[in-house]
Every structure is written in C-alpha cells, then in structure tokens.
Design an enzyme around this catalytic site. Structure first.
Site, short mmCIF file in Angstrom:
data_model
loop_
_atom_site.label_atom_id
_atom_site.label_comp_id
_atom_site.label_asym_id
_atom_site.label_seq_id
_atom_site.Cartn_x
_atom_site.Cartn_y
_atom_site.Cartn_z
CG PHE A 71 -56.68 31.47 87.29
CD1 PHE A 71 -56.52 32.21 86.14
CD2 PHE A 71 -56.57 32.11 88.51
CE1 PHE A 71 -56.23 33.57 86.20
CE2 PHE A 71 -56.29 33.47 88.59
CZ PHE A 71 -56.13 34.20 87.42
CB ALA A 72 -59.67 25.51 89.30
CE1 TYR A 139 -61.21 26.09 78.34
CE2 TYR A 139 -60.94 27.09 76.17
CZ TYR A 139 -60.73 27.12 77.53
OH TYR A 139 -60.04 28.15 78.09
CG PHE A 167 -58.00 31.81 71.75
CD1 PHE A 167 -59.31 31.39 71.81
CD2 PHE A 167 -57.07 30.99 71.16
CE1 PHE A 167 -59.70 30.16 71.28
CE2 PHE A 167 -57.44 29.78 70.62
CZ PHE A 167 -58.75 29.36 70.67
CG HIS A 190 -51.08 25.85 75.09
ND1 HIS A 190 -51.10 26.47 76.31
CD2 HIS A 190 -52.33 25.38 74.88
CE1 HIS A 190 -52.31 26.40 76.82
NE2 HIS A 190 -53.08 25.74 75.97
#
Length: 324
Positions: A71-72, A139, A167, A190
């Site tokens: 996940f990093a 990204y 997403f 977010h």
C-alpha cells in the site's frame, strides 16, 4: 502466513492489517510515517519505520515472510501533477525496490493496491479490466508502471500477484470490539472527509473543482467503495494469487455519485449546512470513473456489504465525531 504490509499505518493499509491480525496471520507493517500515524497500526502487528526503498532490510531471506500486501504510495492526483518527481520516486522506484527485495528473499506472493486512475478518462463505463489504460495524471501513470512491472515479474519469476484497482475509498471500518479505523490524512485531500470537516465547522467551505464536466450536474462522478469492503477484497485476493499469474481486478459499487450528490449525502447524514464554493478544474481529473467489479465478484467471491453512499458517509461521520 507471515505477511509484510507496506504502508500499513495508512487508511486502507491499517484496515487490511487489522483484518489480517484478526484472521490469525503474523503481520509486520513497514511505513516511513511521513504521511501516516503510528497509532493506526493495529495491536498485534509489529511496526518497522522505514522507506519502501529500504524494504530489503526487512525482507531478508531468513525472515520467513510468505507474502506482501503493498500500500505504500503517494495518492494525491493533484499533487502528482505539480510534483511528479515525488510520485515517480515513491510509487514506482520504491515499488521496483520492493520487487527486488521480494525476489532476493524468495517471497513469491503479492497483493498490490493499484488504482482506477490507470484507465484515465474512459470512453466506456462501467470500467472493466479490459478497458484501455491511458492515465491522465502522473499518479495513475506511476501505478500503471508498477502494474506492468508486476506482470513481468510474474511471467519471468513465478510471482503470484494480484492488483486491485479502485478509486474513491471512504467510510470507516467498525470492528467487533467497538474500535474503528477511519480516514485521517494530513493534509486531507479527499472529498468526504473534507466535507465532514466543513459540516463540523472546522473549515469554512468546501471547494468543488469544476462544474462544467459532461455529467448530469456538471461535477465529476466517482465510484465510492467502503473501506471495510475494500479490506475484505485484499484478503480474498491474497488467497487467490497463483504462481506465474498477475491478476487484475476492478473494485467498485458499479454506481457513480457526483460531487454535488456527495454534498447532499453529507448534509442529510450530518444535519448540518455545508457551504460550497465552485473552483476551476484541477489538472488530471477525469469526468467520470465508475468501476465494474463483475470479475472480482465471480472469481474472488467478493460482494460489497455497504454499497450505499449514505451508509459510507454515516460510518465516516461516526468515526469523525469519535475523535479517534
């Protein structure tokens, strides 16, 4: 299994780490804590504070790891367009270092946290895994590069790998002991947590970037997935990985919600006013992203338990008000 969770102090990584601990796995979290908080690492997991580039210091041949959940990575699409060098170094160079460390240590099972941003601005929706990958921001490009590297590693070196593309993740993981794992980024980028901050009076107003997109109300449409549903998918993917295969699964509810619809849901759930300011579009924001999870449902047996936007917002609001 003994598993390494990179980025396991982050929002999604910590939720997955907690489920792994609860399932009886031995969990080691690798996180540099540059944007995450050590308090998010679940009890029962061991934290190693280090960069993803230095994974080889943990993934040694005699460490006994069976798998890695990765996940990093930096996740802010807007930031990636103004500081691309950060994203290429952390997301791509760091991931290549991880693959090297796994190969040297003989660890041959990987689940990668990818993204629907690899598809860019799609011509057909909902997105399937066969959609053209044409990212419109740095990204997404960095994540696609890692997906391609993983595919090569699986072909050449019998890596058992699964990439999960999703997403917008939101909500909070509510655990049997009453504790919760929720979204806490610094800075926060977010939509839902920012909207909750506005509803709570911590911010003056919410900025919506662009109201001239080719969508029914002019604002971007995204497919929101509950963090608990997403975390469960990672455990299923870990079991489904097979040597020499790189599987890709899209994860989503199959229903998109516009920024304005999210605002309406936050107002309804919180009962508070939510001042909104329209702002110019951000570079690299596709108009609409909605994922089909048909393949994940069929092959992994995955079904989201909380697909409703208001349920997702309600859990996020409960976590926000708890002050955890």
């Amino acid at each position: 299994m003994k598993v390494l969770v990179t980025g396991g102090a982050g929002y999604v990584g910590s939720a997955v780490a907690r489920l792994l601990v609860d399932a009886g796995h031995e969990v080691v979290v690798l996180d540099d804590l540059s944007r995450n908080d050590a308090s998010q690492v679940p009890a029962g997991a061991r934290l190693v504070q280090a960069r993803i580039h230095d994974a080889a210091t943990v993934l040694t041949p005699d460490a006994g790891f069976d798998a890695v959940l990765h996940f990093a990575g930096l996740i802010a699409a807007g930031e990636s367009m103004v500081q691309p060098e950060l994203h290429w170094d952390n997301n791509t160079v760091g991931s290549l270092a991880l693959l090297d460390a796994m190969r040297a240590a003989g660890v041959r099972r990987l689940v990668f946290s990818s993204t629907a941003a690899t598809y860019g601005d799609p011509s057909e929706l909902p997105l399937t895994e066969n959609a053209v990958t044409k990212p419109v921001n740095t990204y997404g490009a960095t994540k696609l590069a890692v997906d391609m590297a993983i595919a090569s590693e699986a072909h050449a070196h019998e890596l058992a790998a699964v990439s999960l593309r999703y997403f917008n993740v939101a909500g909070a993981l509510v655990l049997p002991d009453g504790s919760m794992i929720g979204e806490r980024h610094d800075p926060e980028t977010h939509l839902i947590p920012i909207a909750l901050q506005v509803a709570a009076g911590q911010r003056e107003k919410l900025a919506i970037f662009g109201d001239d997109y080719p969508t029914p109300d002019g604002t971007c449409i995204r497919d929101y997935i509950h963090v608990g549903d997403l975390a469960q998918a990672h455990l299923l993917a870990l079991e489904a990985a097979r040597p020499g295969e790189h599987r890709v699964y899209n994860l989503g509810n199959g229903t998109g919600f516009s920024c304005k619809e999210v605002v309406d849901a936050v107002r309804e759930v919180t009962g508070h006013p939510l001042p909104v300011e329209m702002a110019p579009r951000r570079p690299g924001d596709p108009a609409e992203l909605v994922a089909s999870s048909a393949r994940a449902r069929a092959e992994l047996g995955w079904t989201p338990a909380k697909p409703d936007l208001r349920d997702i917002v309600a859990d996020a609001w409960t976590f926000f008000r708890s002050g955890l």
